[in-house]
Write a protein that holds these residues in place. Sequence first.
Motif, PDB file in Angstrom:
ATOM      1  N   TYR A 302       0.833  -1.200   0.000  1.00 25.34           N
ATOM      2  CA  TYR A 302       0.000   0.000   0.000  1.00 25.34           C
ATOM      3  C   TYR A 302       0.871   1.256   0.000  1.00 25.34           C
ATOM      4  O   TYR A 302       0.636   2.198  -0.761  1.00 25.34           O
ATOM      5  CB  TYR A 302      -0.903  -0.020   1.231  1.00 25.34           C
ATOM      6  N   ARG A 303       1.913   1.256   0.839  1.00 28.67           N
ATOM      7  CA  ARG A 303       2.783   2.431   0.920  1.00 28.67           C
ATOM      8  C   ARG A 303       3.642   2.599  -0.331  1.00 28.67           C
ATOM      9  O   ARG A 303       4.071   3.715  -0.648  1.00 28.67           O
ATOM     10  CB  ARG A 303       3.680   2.329   2.155  1.00 28.67           C
ATOM     11  N   LEU A 304       3.889   1.500  -1.038  1.00 32.60           N
ATOM     12  CA  LEU A 304       4.760   1.570  -2.210  1.00 32.60           C
ATOM     13  C   LEU A 304       4.012   1.851  -3.510  1.00 32.60           C
ATOM     14  O   LEU A 304       4.623   2.267  -4.499  1.00 32.60           O
ATOM     15  CB  LEU A 304       5.531   0.249  -2.366  1.00 32.60           C
ATOM     16  N   LEU A 305       2.712   1.625  -3.527  1.00 36.93           N
ATOM     17  CA  LEU A 305       1.958   1.755  -4.776  1.00 36.93           C
ATOM     18  C   LEU A 305       2.085   3.134  -5.439  1.00 36.93           C
ATOM     19  O   LEU A 305       2.105   3.216  -6.675  1.00 36.93           O
ATOM     20  CB  LEU A 305       0.485   1.419  -4.546  1.00 36.93           C
ATOM     21  N   PRO A 306       2.175   4.237  -4.686  1.00 36.66           N
ATOM     22  CA  PRO A 306       2.334   5.527  -5.367  1.00 36.66           C
ATOM     23  C   PRO A 306       3.627   5.640  -6.182  1.00 36.66           C
ATOM     24  O   PRO A 306       3.751   6.562  -7.000  1.00 36.66           O
ATOM     25  CB  PRO A 306       2.326   6.539  -4.210  1.00 36.66           C
ATOM     26  N   GLN A 307       4.576   4.724  -5.992  1.00 33.63           N
ATOM     27  CA  GLN A 307       5.812   4.767  -6.771  1.00 33.63           C
ATOM     28  C   GLN A 307       5.616   4.253  -8.192  1.00 33.63           C
ATOM     29  O   GLN A 307       6.448   4.513  -9.068  1.00 33.63           O
ATOM     30  CB  GLN A 307       6.904   3.934  -6.078  1.00 33.63           C
ATOM     31  N   LEU A 308       4.530   3.511  -8.420  1.00 33.92           N
ATOM     32  CA  LEU A 308       4.289   2.942  -9.740  1.00 33.92           C
ATOM     33  C   LEU A 308       3.933   4.058 -10.710  1.00 33.92           C
ATOM     34  O   LEU A 308       2.982   4.800 -10.492  1.00 33.92           O
ATOM     35  CB  LEU A 308       3.151   1.921  -9.670  1.00 33.92           C
ATOM     36  N   PRO A 309       4.663   4.196 -11.831  1.00 34.68           N
ATOM     37  CA  PRO A 309       4.401   5.306 -12.755  1.00 34.68           C
ATOM     38  C   PRO A 309       3.281   5.041 -13.751  1.00 34.68           C
ATOM     39  O   PRO A 309       3.118   5.801 -14.692  1.00 34.68           O
ATOM     40  CB  PRO A 309       5.746   5.464 -13.480  1.00 34.68           C
ATOM     41  N   GLY A 310       2.529   3.973 -13.575  1.00 35.38           N
ATOM     42  CA  GLY A 310       1.391   3.678 -14.446  1.00 35.38           C
ATOM     43  C   GLY A 310       0.109   3.690 -13.647  1.00 35.38           C
ATOM     44  O   GLY A 310       0.127   3.675 -12.404  1.00 35.38           O
ATOM     45  N   PRO A 311      -1.039   3.699 -14.326  1.00 37.08           N
ATOM     46  CA  PRO A 311      -2.319   3.817 -13.617  1.00 37.08           C
ATOM     47  C   PRO A 311      -2.807   2.549 -12.959  1.00 37.08           C
ATOM     48  O   PRO A 311      -3.641   2.599 -12.063  1.00 37.08           O
ATOM     49  CB  PRO A 311      -3.290   4.242 -14.726  1.00 37.08           C
ATOM     50  N   ALA A 312      -2.334   1.371 -13.410  1.00 36.06           N
ATOM     51  CA  ALA A 312      -2.848   0.107 -12.890  1.00 36.06           C
ATOM     52  C   ALA A 312      -1.707  -0.780 -12.441  1.00 36.06           C
ATOM     53  O   ALA A 312      -0.630  -0.793 -13.044  1.00 36.06           O
ATOM     54  CB  ALA A 312      -3.687  -0.608 -13.941  1.00 36.06           C
ATOM     55  N   VAL A 313      -1.942  -1.531 -11.359  1.00 33.20           N
ATOM     56  CA  VAL A 313      -0.936  -2.455 -10.848  1.00 33.20           C
ATOM     57  C   VAL A 313      -1.399  -3.883 -11.132  1.00 33.20           C
ATOM     58  O   VAL A 313      -2.563  -4.225 -10.931  1.00 33.20           O
ATOM     59  CB  VAL A 313      -0.684  -2.247  -9.337  1.00 33.20           C
ATOM     60  N   THR A 314      -0.491  -4.696 -11.636  1.00 35.43           N
ATOM     61  CA  THR A 314      -0.764  -6.107 -11.879  1.00 35.43           C
ATOM     62  C   THR A 314      -0.047  -6.934 -10.818  1.00 35.43           C
ATOM     63  O   THR A 314       0.730  -6.404 -10.011  1.00 35.43           O
ATOM     64  CB  THR A 314      -0.271  -6.519 -13.270  1.00 35.43           C
ATOM     65  N   THR A 315      -0.288  -8.236 -10.835  1.00 34.38           N
ATOM     66  CA  THR A 315       0.410  -9.102  -9.882  1.00 34.38           C
ATOM     67  C   THR A 315       1.921  -9.011 -10.076  1.00 34.38           C
ATOM     68  O   THR A 315       2.681  -8.966  -9.099  1.00 34.38           O
ATOM     69  CB  THR A 315      -0.049 -10.562 -10.054  1.00 34.38           C
ATOM     70  N   SER A 316       2.371  -8.957 -11.320  1.00 33.48           N
ATOM     71  CA  SER A 316       3.813  -8.878 -11.582  1.00 33.48           C
ATOM     72  C   SER A 316       4.405  -7.583 -11.052  1.00 33.48           C
ATOM     73  O   SER A 316       5.459  -7.593 -10.404  1.00 33.48           O
ATOM     74  CB  SER A 316       4.079  -8.998 -13.086  1.00 33.48           C
ATOM     75  N   THR A 317       3.757  -6.451 -11.331  1.00 29.26           N
ATOM     76  CA  THR A 317       4.331  -5.187 -10.869  1.00 29.26           C
ATOM     77  C   THR A 317       4.230  -5.063  -9.344  1.00 29.26           C
ATOM     78  O   THR A 317       5.091  -4.438  -8.716  1.00 29.26           O
ATOM     79  CB  THR A 317       3.645  -3.994 -11.554  1.00 29.26           C
ATOM     80  N   ALA A 318       3.197  -5.659  -8.751  1.00 28.52           N
ATOM     81  CA  ALA A 318       3.135  -5.683  -7.285  1.00 28.52           C
ATOM     82  C   ALA A 318       4.293  -6.488  -6.720  1.00 28.52           C
ATOM     83  O   ALA A 318       4.907  -6.108  -5.709  1.00 28.52           O
ATOM     84  CB  ALA A 318       1.802  -6.260  -6.825  1.00 28.52           C
ATOM     85  N   ALA A 319       4.612  -7.614  -7.363  1.00 29.29           N
ATOM     86  CA  ALA A 319       5.741  -8.432  -6.918  1.00 29.29           C
ATOM     87  C   ALA A 319       7.044  -7.660  -7.043  1.00 29.29           C
ATOM     88  O   ALA A 319       7.936  -7.767  -6.186  1.00 29.29           O
ATOM     89  CB  ALA A 319       5.807  -9.721  -7.735  1.00 29.29           C
ATOM     90  N   VAL A 320       7.182  -6.861  -8.098  1.00 26.46           N
ATOM     91  CA  VAL A 320       8.389  -6.052  -8.268  1.00 26.46           C
ATOM     92  C   VAL A 320       8.489  -5.018  -7.157  1.00 26.46           C
ATOM     93  O   VAL A 320       9.553  -4.820  -6.562  1.00 26.46           O
ATOM     94  CB  VAL A 320       8.381  -5.367  -9.652  1.00 26.46           C
ATOM     95  N   LEU A 321       7.394  -4.329  -6.865  1.00 23.36           N
ATOM     96  CA  LEU A 321       7.406  -3.328  -5.799  1.00 23.36           C
ATOM     97  C   LEU A 321       7.823  -3.946  -4.469  1.00 23.36           C
ATOM     98  O   LEU A 321       8.613  -3.369  -3.709  1.00 23.36           O
ATOM     99  CB  LEU A 321       6.032  -2.687  -5.663  1.00 23.36           C
ATOM    100  N   LEU A 322       7.291  -5.140  -4.190  1.00 25.47           N
ATOM    101  CA  LEU A 322       7.590  -5.805  -2.916  1.00 25.47           C
ATOM    102  C   LEU A 322       8.950  -6.484  -2.918  1.00 25.47           C
ATOM    103  O   LEU A 322       9.503  -6.768  -1.846  1.00 25.47           O
ATOM    104  CB  LEU A 322       6.516  -6.846  -2.612  1.00 25.47           C
ATOM    105  N   GLY A 323       9.454  -6.807  -4.120  1.00 25.87           N
ATOM    106  CA  GLY A 323      10.664  -7.616  -4.183  1.00 25.87           C
ATOM    107  C   GLY A 323      10.391  -9.031  -3.735  1.00 25.87           C
ATOM    108  O   GLY A 323      11.252  -9.697  -3.151  1.00 25.87           O
ATOM    109  N   ALA A 324       9.177  -9.497  -4.015  1.00 26.01           N
ATOM    110  CA  ALA A 324       8.748 -10.827  -3.571  1.00 26.01           C
ATOM    111  C   ALA A 324       8.217 -11.604  -4.763  1.00 26.01           C
ATOM    112  O   ALA A 324       8.178 -11.106  -5.891  1.00 26.01           O
ATOM    113  CB  ALA A 324       7.663 -10.693  -2.500  1.00 26.01           C
TER     114      ALA A 324
END
Length: 708
Positions: A302-324
């Motif tokens: 939740y705290r990292l989502l504003p770092q995403l430079p696109g409008p939608a988050v997918t499972t892959s990009t969520a995994a990248v944000l988390l490093g998981a």
Amino acid sequence: MAEETYNSVGGQAQVGAVVQARTINELHQHMHAAPAPEAPTPYQLPPAPSYFADRQAEQERILRAAGSHQGQGGPLVVAMTGIGGVGKTALGFHVARRLSEDFPDGVLYVDLDDLRRDGAVEVADALAELLGGLGVAPEWLQRSYAGRAKQYWTRTREQRLLVVIDNARYGTEAVPLLPASARSLVIVTSQGQLYDLDGVATVEVPMSPLAADEAVELLRHIVDDPRLAAEPAALADLAHGCGGLPAALQVAGQWIRKYRRRSLSRLVAELGAELREKGIPMVEAVWDAAHAGLGPEAALLYRLLPQLPGPAVTTSTAAVLLGAGLLPAEDALEELEAAGLLESRAEGYRMHDLLRGHAERRAHQADADADADADADSGGVERSAARRRLVRWYRRQAARADLLAAGPRMTFAVSEPPLPEVPDVEFSGKADALRWLESQRLALYGCVRLAFDSGWYEDTVALCEPLWTHFLDHQHYADVTDAFRAGVAAADALEELPAMVRMRCQLARPLWEQEQYEEAGAQLRHALHAAEALGDTEPERKLRASALEFHGLLKLAQGQWADAAADFEVSRQQHLAIGNAYGVLLQTYQLGKAALGAADYQRAAELLGEAHRMAREQQRERMTARTGFELARALRRGGRLAEAAPLARAALASARERGSTTDEVRVLAELARLADDAGQGVEAEEYRTAASALTERFGGLPASDQSS
């Protein structure tokens, strides 16, 4: 080389004009009318929620206006205004669903905030989004804003369309997106009044926060819980504290559901205590409580989502944000959706702007807490690491997609290794790779800006390389010009000559395609100057020749045939010197086009004939068709009609086999000219009719309207 990565992702192969000829004087045309599969009627609304706050007065006002609109002077525009989170988009979707059957030609949707950079919207890109919804393939899109506007007017004339334009800030952003049909309805949402909708039939629908009873009713539908009926005073306090904002009430309802064993009075009292202690609005306290109730992975995401430079988050990009891995990311996304902090859409999960702001505040607070615990300046470590992973991951995926889409070509960026724990995107082939590049374009272009702003100049340049392939099929000029400018600045900061040359060449093409010839010329002069200092390795010599080709193409675009030919000839000699057969082929082809432009038809036929032979020998199917088509043009204009006819027919067969309807139309037009020159007027008209039918079917502009 300038055209080494040209791709054509055409529409369906069409059955149209079939030509049989023994000589050009005995040309027979047979039209086999096979109906093309009809594109589905566009319906670009997300699924309806299980419950919608009624907004009866606003709905009735819109429905009355839509029912009484006489369809004169232009479409009816419903301007829905109100503060963020008040439910404008939800109401727009709800009304659009109710009225969709009255608009049989489709329902379109565009979110202008998705296309906004530095506060401004590139309206040409918004038109491209709407034209795509109307079935216009990228290869049929006009390059200029004026051309796309004409396409949109042509495509929407006499149609009954419903268009939802979300998050307009000014009327001038919405007016160019209005369909040409007066029988259409447009719903525009905005936080402020749109004073500049001059000359447009407009119904203003101001939206206030929900009244107390409406807010309570919405909470009852979000969470079915006996505590709400048992403790009406606490329920009223909570609804009042959320300010009547549906975006806040949604989170509050999910928060109540999470703590089923606590009394509602206790929950609201806890929020009230926090409100008094910290002096924050209750709505902020509701979101804080929802965040505090998340598991560690979901809270971090939740705290990292504003770092995403696109409008939608997918499972892959969520995994990248988390490093998981994907499973933890999927669990975290589901938890955030269950908490009301994310909304699921077809393209992925989306976060409301109000919640994005809250997530950023929670991230800053987490940084401050970490600094206090560590007694050191460690603020922003999580977010910086997430941004770094995003850029690295998108850089790798874009390079992989580029390799599939364009094949091996001249690139200079070092391959990025896989990201631990996060798998690569699986591409089934070239078409899939190109689709991924387009689906992720907002995030990709955003990553270029993110990398440049972070001082990661090597990543900036590396991301621009695959975006070249994407640009050749999708002319999002504002995005690509902004990205390639960043690429030029990053290359200069790195002081790497190959990058300085390559980035300037990539920037020059979108500039000259927008008729910004002076700036394009300045960029290419800098590129040629830098190229003089390159070494003698084969890639550097090839890059030097490529820069000359770009310079020649700029001259070609301006009709400076002799200057263009001079550049192509020097480039050709350089490719000969390093034994690059494809480079020699391409420059011979360009020389032939320059000679054709200069009306030297004999020289053009010689050069294009040579290029055509080389293309066949190198087994380059696409170039064989292109050189053959241009050779046919040169032969026809030189009066050698019998030689031109079989080449034109072969180009037509190739276009149909590749499914490139734009190429098919160009060849049909040339065949019509051939028939005219041979005195076959009936056949010429049949070719033109077939070309016009394809143009209309796929959303192109009629030939008379393509001057822009």
